[in-house]
Design a protein around this motif. Structure first.
Motif, PDB file in Angstrom:
ATOM      1  N   VAL A 178      49.978  36.031 -34.573  1.00  0.00           N
ATOM      2  CA  VAL A 178      50.455  37.403 -34.415  1.00  0.00           C
ATOM      3  C   VAL A 178      51.406  37.495 -33.224  1.00  0.00           C
ATOM      4  O   VAL A 178      52.453  38.152 -33.288  1.00  0.00           O
ATOM      5  N   VAL A 179      51.070  36.801 -32.123  1.00  0.00           N
ATOM      6  CA  VAL A 179      51.940  36.806 -30.935  1.00  0.00           C
ATOM      7  C   VAL A 179      53.307  36.246 -31.274  1.00  0.00           C
ATOM      8  O   VAL A 179      54.342  36.795 -30.892  1.00  0.00           O
ATOM      9  N   PHE A 180      53.327  35.128 -32.025  1.00  0.00           N
ATOM     10  CA  PHE A 180      54.589  34.473 -32.347  1.00  0.00           C
ATOM     11  C   PHE A 180      55.171  34.962 -33.673  1.00  0.00           C
ATOM     12  O   PHE A 180      56.169  34.403 -34.134  1.00  0.00           O
ATOM     13  N   GLY A 181      54.525  35.980 -34.272  1.00  0.00           N
ATOM     14  CA  GLY A 181      55.001  36.492 -35.547  1.00  0.00           C
ATOM     15  C   GLY A 181      56.470  36.839 -35.484  1.00  0.00           C
ATOM     16  O   GLY A 181      56.924  37.554 -34.598  1.00  0.00           O
ATOM     17  N   ASP A 182      57.221  36.307 -36.426  1.00  0.00           N
ATOM     18  CA  ASP A 182      58.676  36.444 -36.351  1.00  0.00           C
ATOM     19  C   ASP A 182      59.247  37.111 -37.597  1.00  0.00           C
ATOM     20  O   ASP A 182      60.359  36.817 -38.021  1.00  0.00           O
ATOM     21  N   LEU A 183      58.474  38.008 -38.171  1.00  0.00           N
ATOM     22  CA  LEU A 183      58.968  38.731 -39.333  1.00  0.00           C
ATOM     23  C   LEU A 183      59.722  39.984 -38.909  1.00  0.00           C
ATOM     24  O   LEU A 183      59.419  40.591 -37.886  1.00  0.00           O
ATOM     25  N   GLY A 184      60.684  40.395 -39.700  1.00  0.00           N
ATOM     26  CA  GLY A 184      61.405  41.632 -39.416  1.00  0.00           C
ATOM     27  C   GLY A 184      62.339  41.496 -38.226  1.00  0.00           C
ATOM     28  O   GLY A 184      62.871  40.429 -37.924  1.00  0.00           O
ATOM     29  N   THR A 185      62.514  42.602 -37.532  1.00  0.00           N
ATOM     30  CA  THR A 185      63.479  42.659 -36.422  1.00  0.00           C
ATOM     31  C   THR A 185      62.801  42.681 -35.057  1.00  0.00           C
ATOM     32  O   THR A 185      63.464  42.938 -34.056  1.00  0.00           O
ATOM     33  N   THR A 186      61.490  42.434 -35.011  1.00  0.00           N
ATOM     34  CA  THR A 186      60.777  42.546 -33.742  1.00  0.00           C
ATOM     35  C   THR A 186      60.435  41.201 -33.131  1.00  0.00           C
ATOM     36  O   THR A 186      59.862  41.149 -32.057  1.00  0.00           O
ATOM     37  N   GLY A 187      60.778  40.096 -33.797  1.00  0.00           N
ATOM     38  CA  GLY A 187      60.402  38.782 -33.311  1.00  0.00           C
ATOM     39  C   GLY A 187      61.381  38.221 -32.306  1.00  0.00           C
ATOM     40  O   GLY A 187      62.489  38.727 -32.108  1.00  0.00           O
ATOM     41  N   LEU A 188      60.976  37.136 -31.667  1.00  0.00           N
ATOM     42  CA  LEU A 188      61.813  36.492 -30.656  1.00  0.00           C
ATOM     43  C   LEU A 188      63.048  35.858 -31.285  1.00  0.00           C
ATOM     44  O   LEU A 188      64.130  35.893 -30.685  1.00  0.00           O
ATOM     45  N   ARG A 189      62.899  35.284 -32.472  1.00  0.00           N
ATOM     46  CA  ARG A 189      64.063  34.663 -33.105  1.00  0.00           C
ATOM     47  C   ARG A 189      65.173  35.688 -33.325  1.00  0.00           C
ATOM     48  O   ARG A 189      66.350  35.405 -33.063  1.00  0.00           O
ATOM     49  N   ASN A 190      64.801  36.876 -33.804  1.00  0.00           N
ATOM     50  CA  ASN A 190      65.805  37.913 -34.015  1.00  0.00           C
ATOM     51  C   ASN A 190      66.431  38.338 -32.685  1.00  0.00           C
ATOM     52  O   ASN A 190      67.650  38.559 -32.606  1.00  0.00           O
ATOM     53  N   ALA A 191      65.598  38.446 -31.629  1.00  0.00           N
ATOM     54  CA  ALA A 191      66.126  38.814 -30.316  1.00  0.00           C
ATOM     55  C   ALA A 191      67.112  37.768 -29.813  1.00  0.00           C
ATOM     56  O   ALA A 191      68.150  38.106 -29.217  1.00  0.00           O
ATOM     57  N   MET A 192      66.806  36.491 -30.044  1.00  0.00           N
ATOM     58  CA  MET A 192      67.727  35.422 -29.630  1.00  0.00           C
ATOM     59  C   MET A 192      69.026  35.488 -30.427  1.00  0.00           C
ATOM     60  O   MET A 192      70.127  35.341 -29.859  1.00  0.00           O
ATOM     61  N   ASN A 193      68.922  35.710 -31.731  1.00  0.00           N
ATOM     62  CA  ASN A 193      70.136  35.793 -32.557  1.00  0.00           C
ATOM     63  C   ASN A 193      71.039  36.941 -32.117  1.00  0.00           C
ATOM     64  O   ASN A 193      72.260  36.784 -32.004  1.00  0.00           O
ATOM     65  N   GLU A 194      70.444  38.102 -31.867  1.00  0.00           N
ATOM     66  CA  GLU A 194      71.232  39.254 -31.424  1.00  0.00           C
ATOM     67  C   GLU A 194      71.863  39.000 -30.063  1.00  0.00           C
ATOM     68  O   GLU A 194      72.984  39.444 -29.782  1.00  0.00           O
ATOM     69  N   PHE A 195      71.146  38.269 -29.202  1.00  0.00           N
ATOM     70  CA  PHE A 195      71.671  37.941 -27.876  1.00  0.00           C
ATOM     71  C   PHE A 195      72.898  37.051 -28.005  1.00  0.00           C
ATOM     72  O   PHE A 195      73.943  37.307 -27.383  1.00  0.00           O
ATOM     73  N   TRP A 196      72.791  35.995 -28.824  1.00  0.00           N
ATOM     74  CA  TRP A 196      73.948  35.110 -28.995  1.00  0.00           C
ATOM     75  C   TRP A 196      75.107  35.845 -29.674  1.00  0.00           C
ATOM     76  O   TRP A 196      76.276  35.639 -29.317  1.00  0.00           O
ATOM     77  N   ASN A 197      74.787  36.720 -30.616  1.00  0.00           N
ATOM     78  CA  ASN A 197      75.845  37.486 -31.281  1.00  0.00           C
ATOM     79  C   ASN A 197      76.581  38.391 -30.295  1.00  0.00           C
ATOM     80  O   ASN A 197      77.798  38.596 -30.413  1.00  0.00           O
ATOM     81  N   SER A 198      75.857  38.925 -29.339  1.00  0.00           N
ATOM     82  CA  SER A 198      76.497  39.807 -28.351  1.00  0.00           C
ATOM     83  C   SER A 198      77.493  39.025 -27.494  1.00  0.00           C
ATOM     84  O   SER A 198      78.567  39.531 -27.152  1.00  0.00           O
ATOM     85  N   TRP A 199      77.162  37.774 -27.159  1.00  0.00           N
ATOM     86  CA  TRP A 199      78.097  36.946 -26.386  1.00  0.00           C
ATOM     87  C   TRP A 199      79.306  36.566 -27.248  1.00  0.00           C
ATOM     88  O   TRP A 199      80.429  36.486 -26.744  1.00  0.00           O
ATOM     89  N   SER A 200      79.061  36.330 -28.519  1.00  0.00           N
ATOM     90  CA  SER A 200      80.171  36.009 -29.415  1.00  0.00           C
ATOM     91  C   SER A 200      81.139  37.196 -29.515  1.00  0.00           C
ATOM     92  O   SER A 200      82.371  37.020 -29.496  1.00  0.00           O
ATOM     93  N   GLN A 201      80.565  38.403 -29.589  1.00  0.00           N
ATOM     94  CA  GLN A 201      81.400  39.598 -29.637  1.00  0.00           C
ATOM     95  C   GLN A 201      82.176  39.758 -28.331  1.00  0.00           C
ATOM     96  O   GLN A 201      83.365  40.120 -28.325  1.00  0.00           O
ATOM     97  N   LEU A 202      81.506  39.474 -27.195  1.00  0.00           N
ATOM     98  CA  LEU A 202      82.178  39.590 -25.901  1.00  0.00           C
ATOM     99  C   LEU A 202      83.315  38.578 -25.792  1.00  0.00           C
ATOM    100  O   LEU A 202      84.372  38.887 -25.207  1.00  0.00           O
ATOM    101  N   SER A 203      83.117  37.388 -26.337  1.00  0.00           N
ATOM    102  CA  SER A 203      84.188  36.383 -26.269  1.00  0.00           C
ATOM    103  C   SER A 203      85.406  36.815 -27.078  1.00  0.00           C
ATOM    104  O   SER A 203      86.536  36.402 -26.782  1.00  0.00           O
TER     105      SER A 203
END
Length: 562
Positions: free
Chosen positions: A97-122
């Motif tokens: 449950v802690v590492f649950g990565d379904l939907g938009t609330t998981g760490l994987r999604n947070a990492m993807n959005e973070f990298w996407n934000s840097w790509s947009q900034l570039s």
């Protein structure tokens, strides 16, 4: 020659034996649903004959319980293993449950959005909205990592609390077994059998075996010793030597276990257990959960170090400043030691004018393994040569301060030494403990325009933003062999494999215990049809014995009336 009185006694003994048998069957029927009850049976043997060889009828033997100690021993041996898998499954499912990565609330999604934000900034380094998105996604990513760490800490605390609860249960069962030992001994010392008390003791030992691994030794004097773990005697006869949680000698905030013997003599028994709920709780608390916490720390440090190394030497729209203080500070003792994690090389500081024009570049040489923080500060000041232009100092809290004067600002240039990373200058993330405290820097929280996107204070420069965006697919973890995403996927994969393996092993172990219980029930369990059949048989035998006595009585009347 046998007498009529002997015949009457023979019939009375027969009726008594059948009455006891009927009462025993009734006792079995009444306890058919009693947990741990072993059915009882009455056996008889032929009484000694008289001198002429005429039989003396039957004598009832003490009522015994139908019990196979070898099957019970196997159940006691296998029970702790079943509880290991059960307890492990409970905590692994909670970690899922802690590492649950379904939907938009998981760490994987947070990492993807973070990298996407840097790509947009570039792509659009001059846009405020792009910088704000990097700020927001960085804050969300750091918050998610901290939350997951806090949830793992909560799981450790839960395991610790359960360890204390289990120790209380061990003590309660140990006291009960000691008291039953006393009752059994006092009852059986006269040659009787304490069947129900023995059943109660067996049941208590079986319950104890779900908590810890147990070894039971019954002495010839009917006093039973119960040893838990490798070598702690919990019960010896009617003496009880308990288990007590203690905070001494272990990890701060986490309990260990002391065995308390006579005269309050103690020893640490935390690591003597090999199976059972207690063993797995200790393993989950001190190994499994800690292992995942360490992996999250490694991920947090990896993210912070790789991003900060690039970010520290970059520039944003408002990166040039006249004052910058390091995030981290050193204790006075540490200031007297060589600064760790440095590389030999050159650190560049650019003096910048009011219109962001480069006025001067200072190159400060650093020698890893020998330079202390005061040495580096002095070398900066010697290289600049004019404290009114630029100077460095060490603050009271051990941090390093760099400030410029005469209306000028400064930025960091190339850093071959890692000084900016080690001391925390112009960082994006800040972290001293890893996942527990990772966050984006106050400077970026207050002003997203200080986010480094380029290197030269030129509008549209995207060198740093592009380099950070590429970290998503670059080998950065485990000696630069796998990416951040692959590292996190490895954590998830490992957890999934553990859960699946535990499920399979738990099913196999519970199937084995179930088979042993079925064997025990076939031997010791109450069979209603069998008991009813026996009751009819005993009833008929009782009636026959009564008819025999009546016949003898009539014979005596005949003799008396002659």
């Amino acid at each position: 020659m046998p007498s009529l009185n002997q015949a009457l006694n023979l019939g009375a003994r027969a009726m008594n034996a059948q009455q006891r048998a009927i009462q025993t069957s009734g006792h079995n029927i009444a306890n058919q649903n009693t947990e741990g009850f072993s059915r009882q049976q009455v056996s008889t043997q032929a009484a000694a004959p008289d001198p002429t060889g005429v039989g003396g009828g039957a004598e009832a033997q003490p009522t015994g319980r139908v019990f196979d100690q070898f099957v019970q021993r196997k159940i006691i041996q296998e029970n702790p293993k079943s509880e290991v898998f059960k307890t492990r499954g409970e905590f692994l499912n909670k970690m899922e449950v802690v590492f649950g990565d379904l939907g938009t609330t998981g760490l994987r999604n947070a990492m993807n959005e973070f990298w996407n934000s840097w790509s947009q900034l570039s792509s659009q380094p001059e846009l405020d909205v792009a910088r704000q998105r990097v700020q927001e996604q960085g804050d969300l990513l750091a918050t998610k990592i901290r939350e997951m760490h806090a949830q793992l800490v909560s799981l450790r605390n839960e395991a610790d609390a359960k360890i204390q609860d289990v120790s209380d249960q061990v003590n309660s069962l140990g006291k009960r077994i000691a008291e039953l030992n006393r009752q059994i001994f006092s009852y059986e010392v006269g040659g009787r059998l304490a069947n129900d008390a023995r059943d109660a003791r067996t049941q208590a030992i079986e319950e104890l075996a779900t908590l810890v691994d147990v070894n039971v030794i019954e002495n010839p004097n009917r006093r039973t010793s119960v040893i838990i773990g490798r070598d702690w005697t919990l019960v010896e006869g009617d003496k009880f030597f308990g288990v007590e949680p203690t905070l001494k000698g272990g990890e701060v905030g986490m309990v260990g276990l002391d065995g308390v013997a006579t005269n309050n003599n103690r020893r640490d028994i935390t690591r003597i257990f090999r199976s059972g709920t207690l063993t797995e709780l200790l393993k989950q608390r001190d190994e499994t959960i800690v292992g995942y916490m360490q992996q999250m720390d490694e991920l947090a440090f990896g993210l912070a170090n790789k991003i900060n190394k690039l970010h520290a030497t970059g520039t944003g729209i408002n990166s040039a400043t006249n004052l910058m203080k390091s995030t981290y500070g050193l204790h006075p003792e540490a200031q007297g030691q060589p600064l760790p994690f440095l590389n030999d090389g050159v650190l560049q500081l650019h003096l910048v004018g009011p219109d962001n024009e480069f006025l001067e570049t200072y190159e400060i040489e650093v020698q890893a393994g020998s330079d202390r923080l005061p040495d580096i500060v002095n070398r900066i000041n010697q290289t600049v040569g004019d404290p009114n232009l630029l100077r460095a100092s060490i603050e009271a809290d051990g941090s390093m301060l760099i400030q410029s004067g005469a209306g000028n600002n400064f930025i960091f240039g190339e850093d071959q030494t890692n000084l900016t990373l080690v001391m925390g200058f112009n960082s994006f993330f800040e972290s001293l403990k890893g996942a527990a405290d990772i966050r984006i820097s106050d400077r970026i929280l207050q002003d997203p325009n200080t986010i480094s996107s380029g290197k030269d204070l030129i509008a549209g420069d995207n060198q740093i933003a592009l380099a950070i965006a590429k970290l998503q697919t670059a080998p950065t973890m485990r000696d630069e062999t796998i990416t951040f995403d692959e590292y996190y996927n490895g954590i998830l994969g490992d957890l999934g494999l553990r859960i699946r393996r535990n499920q399979v092993e738990q099913e196999q172990q519970e199937g084995m215990v179930r088979q042993f219980r079925e064997i025990r029930n076939s031997i010791s369990g109450v069979n209603m049809d069998e008991e009813l059949t026996n009751m009819v048989q005993y009833q008929k035998a009782y009636e026959a014995s009564a008819r025999f006595i009546k016949t003898v009585d009539e014979m005596m009347d005949t003799v008396i009336n002659m």
